[in-house]
Design an enzyme around this catalytic site. Structure first.
Site, PDB file in Angstrom:
ATOM      1  N   ARG A 216      64.705  12.744  21.079  1.00  0.00           N
ATOM      2  CA  ARG A 216      63.595  13.500  20.489  1.00  0.00           C
ATOM      3  C   ARG A 216      63.647  13.405  18.955  1.00  0.00           C
ATOM      4  O   ARG A 216      62.642  13.228  18.287  1.00  0.00           O
ATOM      5  CB  ARG A 216      63.664  14.964  20.928  1.00  0.00           C
ATOM      6  N   ILE A 355      68.918  26.031  23.866  1.00  0.00           N
ATOM      7  CA  ILE A 355      69.807  24.866  23.713  1.00  0.00           C
ATOM      8  C   ILE A 355      70.910  25.253  22.734  1.00  0.00           C
ATOM      9  O   ILE A 355      70.628  25.795  21.654  1.00  0.00           O
ATOM     10  CB  ILE A 355      69.020  23.646  23.182  1.00  0.00           C
ATOM     11  N   HIS A 381      63.270  32.651  49.171  1.00  0.00           N
ATOM     12  CA  HIS A 381      64.332  32.406  50.156  1.00  0.00           C
ATOM     13  C   HIS A 381      63.837  32.544  51.596  1.00  0.00           C
ATOM     14  O   HIS A 381      64.586  32.286  52.537  1.00  0.00           O
ATOM     15  CB  HIS A 381      65.504  33.367  49.897  1.00  0.00           C
ATOM     16  N   ASP A 385      65.905  27.064  51.133  1.00  0.00           N
ATOM     17  CA  ASP A 385      67.316  27.456  51.115  1.00  0.00           C
ATOM     18  C   ASP A 385      67.983  26.968  49.833  1.00  0.00           C
ATOM     19  O   ASP A 385      67.482  26.087  49.138  1.00  0.00           O
ATOM     20  CB  ASP A 385      68.057  27.047  52.386  1.00  0.00           C
TER      21      ASP A 385
HETATM   22  N1  COA Z   1      66.215  25.952  22.961  1.00  0.00           N
HETATM   23  C1  COA Z   1      66.219  25.797  21.625  1.00  0.00           C
HETATM   24  N2  COA Z   1      65.106  25.508  20.917  1.00  0.00           N
HETATM   25  C2  COA Z   1      63.949  25.397  21.592  1.00  0.00           C
HETATM   26  C3  COA Z   1      63.862  25.544  22.969  1.00  0.00           C
HETATM   27  C4  COA Z   1      65.062  25.824  23.671  1.00  0.00           C
HETATM   28  N3  COA Z   1      65.074  25.976  24.984  1.00  0.00           N
HETATM   29  N4  COA Z   1      62.595  25.364  23.348  1.00  0.00           N
HETATM   30  C5  COA Z   1      61.892  25.114  22.249  1.00  0.00           C
HETATM   31  N5  COA Z   1      62.713  25.129  21.182  1.00  0.00           N
HETATM   32  C6  COA Z   1      62.357  24.898  19.792  1.00  0.00           C
HETATM   33  C7  COA Z   1      61.406  23.730  19.642  1.00  0.00           C
HETATM   34  O1  COA Z   1      62.096  22.510  19.694  1.00  0.00           O
HETATM   35  C8  COA Z   1      60.798  24.039  18.305  1.00  0.00           C
HETATM   36  O2  COA Z   1      61.716  23.781  17.275  1.00  0.00           O
HETATM   37  P1  COA Z   1      61.475  22.576  16.229  1.00  0.00           P
HETATM   38  O3  COA Z   1      60.223  22.930  15.532  1.00  0.00           O
HETATM   39  O4  COA Z   1      62.679  22.598  15.377  1.00  0.00           O
HETATM   40  O5  COA Z   1      61.347  21.362  17.028  1.00  0.00           O
HETATM   41  C9  COA Z   1      60.673  25.559  18.345  1.00  0.00           C
HETATM   42  O6  COA Z   1      61.599  26.005  19.322  1.00  0.00           O
HETATM   43  C10 COA Z   1      59.310  26.068  18.681  1.00  0.00           C
HETATM   44  O7  COA Z   1      58.846  25.407  19.826  1.00  0.00           O
HETATM   45  P2  COA Z   1      57.386  25.750  20.376  1.00  0.00           P
HETATM   46  O8  COA Z   1      56.414  25.481  19.299  1.00  0.00           O
HETATM   47  O9  COA Z   1      57.382  27.106  20.954  1.00  0.00           O
HETATM   48  O10 COA Z   1      57.083  24.650  21.472  1.00  0.00           O
HETATM   49  P3  COA Z   1      57.721  24.383  22.885  1.00  0.00           P
HETATM   50  O11 COA Z   1      56.886  23.285  23.420  1.00  0.00           O
HETATM   51  O12 COA Z   1      59.154  24.128  22.818  1.00  0.00           O
HETATM   52  O13 COA Z   1      57.483  25.727  23.729  1.00  0.00           O
HETATM   53  C11 COA Z   1      56.264  27.458  24.825  1.00  0.00           C
HETATM   54  C12 COA Z   1      56.209  26.102  24.110  1.00  0.00           C
HETATM   55  C13 COA Z   1      54.846  27.814  25.175  1.00  0.00           C
HETATM   56  C14 COA Z   1      57.103  27.345  26.069  1.00  0.00           C
HETATM   57  C15 COA Z   1      56.900  28.537  23.907  1.00  0.00           C
HETATM   58  O14 COA Z   1      56.184  28.577  22.688  1.00  0.00           O
HETATM   59  C16 COA Z   1      56.889  29.923  24.485  1.00  0.00           C
HETATM   60  O15 COA Z   1      55.907  30.648  24.449  1.00  0.00           O
HETATM   61  N6  COA Z   1      58.058  30.340  25.044  1.00  0.00           N
HETATM   62  C17 COA Z   1      58.210  31.689  25.586  1.00  0.00           C
HETATM   63  C18 COA Z   1      57.963  31.688  27.075  1.00  0.00           C
HETATM   64  C19 COA Z   1      58.178  33.078  27.648  1.00  0.00           C
HETATM   65  O16 COA Z   1      57.774  34.066  27.074  1.00  0.00           O
HETATM   66  N7  COA Z   1      58.829  33.128  28.807  1.00  0.00           N
HETATM   67  C20 COA Z   1      59.131  34.363  29.441  1.00  0.00           C
HETATM   68  C21 COA Z   1      58.152  34.653  30.507  1.00  0.00           C
HETATM   69  S1  COA Z   1      58.523  36.134  31.352  1.00  0.00           S
END
Ligand code: COA
Length: 411
Positions: A216, A355, A381, A385
């Site tokens: 990436r 991450i 479930h 399974d």
């Molecule tokens: N671990 C560490 N960093 C992460 C990550 C992870 N799992 N996922 C995304 N990032 C980073 C991205 O790489 C980006 O960083 P960068 O600009 O240095 O590259 C930054 O976080 C922002 O990413 P984002 O713009 O949010 O894009 P995305 O495609 O990674 O994620 C969504 C999109 C829609 C999933 C995210 O914005 C979101 O809303 N997450 C929350 C979901 C949520 O609320 N879940 C609970 C439901 S109950």
């Protein structure tokens, strides 16, 4: 929205609530509302008028009717599509409208949409105190949230700097304040209450995605600029890898039909992957359709479109429906492990944690930097399974730890 209120073209006139979210329905006309055919929380019937609008056109007025939108082609959710409005010109009305009077007052409150006014009441903000950044200075939801943040940070500053003239006195008694649920919370309440019927099997594992992190980085530094100049997040890779894994485990893309006395598994040909998104209005789950037939670049473009439609409140009901499995990546906010909750039209959901950089060993036993992330699955479930989830998770691991495997399977 009130009778005699002024409405502009593209103004939000009501909210259509589906199983997973609330979508704003906008007006096709500018004018004055003459009749409301429904009150808040009524059920609107498809094809029947929602409101009558007295339209100002070239100095003349004309009544138009906004009809209830046609239903979307998805039996899993009970939402209506906002397109399909029809205008039926009818009687003329030259009398000055109450909305004109209201507009003369020039307050932002008269310009704000009902949803914004509703939110301002919930947040206990006087809309006149808020600087509107929307069209013609109207106040938007984002303006309200910013205003609220400003008030809380002012309060915080005042409290922490100790300059408050009247420090809050403790009465020694607990004070409870009832707060109504927002539209989104009310919907979440219904959907999650239904999810309680589902016995969840939870499975979590750590993947070493060091090669994906490096790939990436190379792409975002311009290594593939002839293919894409857009920055990629991890999500497009995760979404594609999940779809490739589902090819071997279609059960996880199915739904369970319990409407008849004999429960049936309904297999589904397309991988429509719901993406949990955190928005100022709460959780929204737009869907990327038919992921198996999309490249990683196309998935990234669709994700960007959905994210931008979410921030401009322009998601269509079709964007929000038809999901066959969901990914919830909470890692951009924080957290390592999740226990995600399945919705009742799906049998599985995958949660992604943050991450993390940890020390690991290379083949010669030397300590090296590793990027790891936890994937947490929940599966129904009653029909899935644990071994199926574990096997599918291993396939997913293969794609994310060895990204080149994905390339080999790309069509
Ligand atoms: N671990 C560490 N960093 C992460 C990550 C992870 N799992 N996922 C995304 N990032 C980073 C991205 O790489 C980006 O960083 P960068 O600009 O240095 O590259 C930054 O976080 C922002 O990413 P984002 O713009 O949010 O894009 P995305 O495609 O990674 O994620 C969504 C999109 C829609 C999933 C995210 O914005 C979101 O809303 N997450 C929350 C979901 C949520 O609320 N879940 C609970 C439901 S109950």
């Amino acid at each position: 929205m009130e009778k005699d209120a002024r409405v502009e073209e593209f103004d939000k006139i009501c909210e259509v609530t589906s199983d997973k979210a609330t979508v704003d329905v906008t007006s096709r006309f500018s004018g004055v509302i003459k009749k409301l055919h429904y009150q808040a929380n009524d059920t609107a019937y498809v094809g029947k008028p929602l409101i009558d609008i007295d339209v100002d056109e070239d100095g003349e007025s004309e009544d138009n009717v906004l009809d209830a939108p046609a239903p979307i082609e998805d039996s899993e959710t009970a939402s209506n599509a906002p397109d399909g409005f029809m205008a039926n010109p009818s009687a003329k009305d030259d009398s000055p409208s109450a909305a004109d009077e209201q507009e003369k007052k020039g307050s932002h409150a008269s310009l704000a949409t009902p949803a914004v006014r509703h939110l301002s009441k919930e947040l206990k903000i006087d809309i006149k105190d808020v600087d509107g950044t929307g069209r013609d200075g109207r106040v938007t939801k984002e303006d309200l949230y910013k205003h609220q943040d400003m008030i809380s940070s002012n309060q915080h500053t005042t409290q922490t700097s100790g300059t408050s003239a009247t420090p809050r006195q403790s009465t020694g008694q607990q004070v409870e304040m009832p707060v109504p649920l927002t539209q989104n919370q009310a919907q979440m309440f219904k959907t999650m209450t239904r999810s309680l019927q589902i016995p969840h099997f939870v499975y979590s594992d750590e993947f070493d995605i060091t090669p994906l992190v490096a790939l990436r980085k190379r792409i975002n530094n311009g290594a593939s600029k002839s293919v894409t100049s857009q920055k990629l997040s991890y999500m497009p890779f995760i979404i594609k890898a999940l779809s490739l894994s589902l090819q071997d485990y279609p059960l996880l893309n199915s739904r369970l039909d319990t409407t008849s006395s004999k429960p049936t598994i309904i297999n589904r040909s397309q991988h429509n992957i719901g993406i949990a998104m955190d928005t100022p209005c709460g959780l929204i789950v737009p869907v990327i359709k038919d992921v198996a037939n999309l490249s990683i670049k196309e998935i990234a473009a669709e994700l960007r479109r959905l994210q931008s439609a979410t921030s401009s409140s322009s998601l269509s009901p079709s964007d929000l429906t038809g999901g066959t499995i969901t990914i919830s990546n909470i890692g951009n906010i924080g957290g390592t492990y999740l226990s995600p909750v399945i919705v009742d039209s799906q049998v599985a959901i995958v949660g992604v944690g943050r991450i993390r950089e940890i020390p690991g060993f290379d083949e010669e036993g030397k300590v090296v930097r590793r990027s790891v992330v936890n994937f947490s699955w929940s599966a129904d479930h009653r029909v899935v399974d644990g071994a199926v989830v574990a096997r599918c998770s291993e396939v997913l691991r293969g794609f994310l730890e060895g990204v080149e495997g994905m390339v080999l399977l790309m069509r």
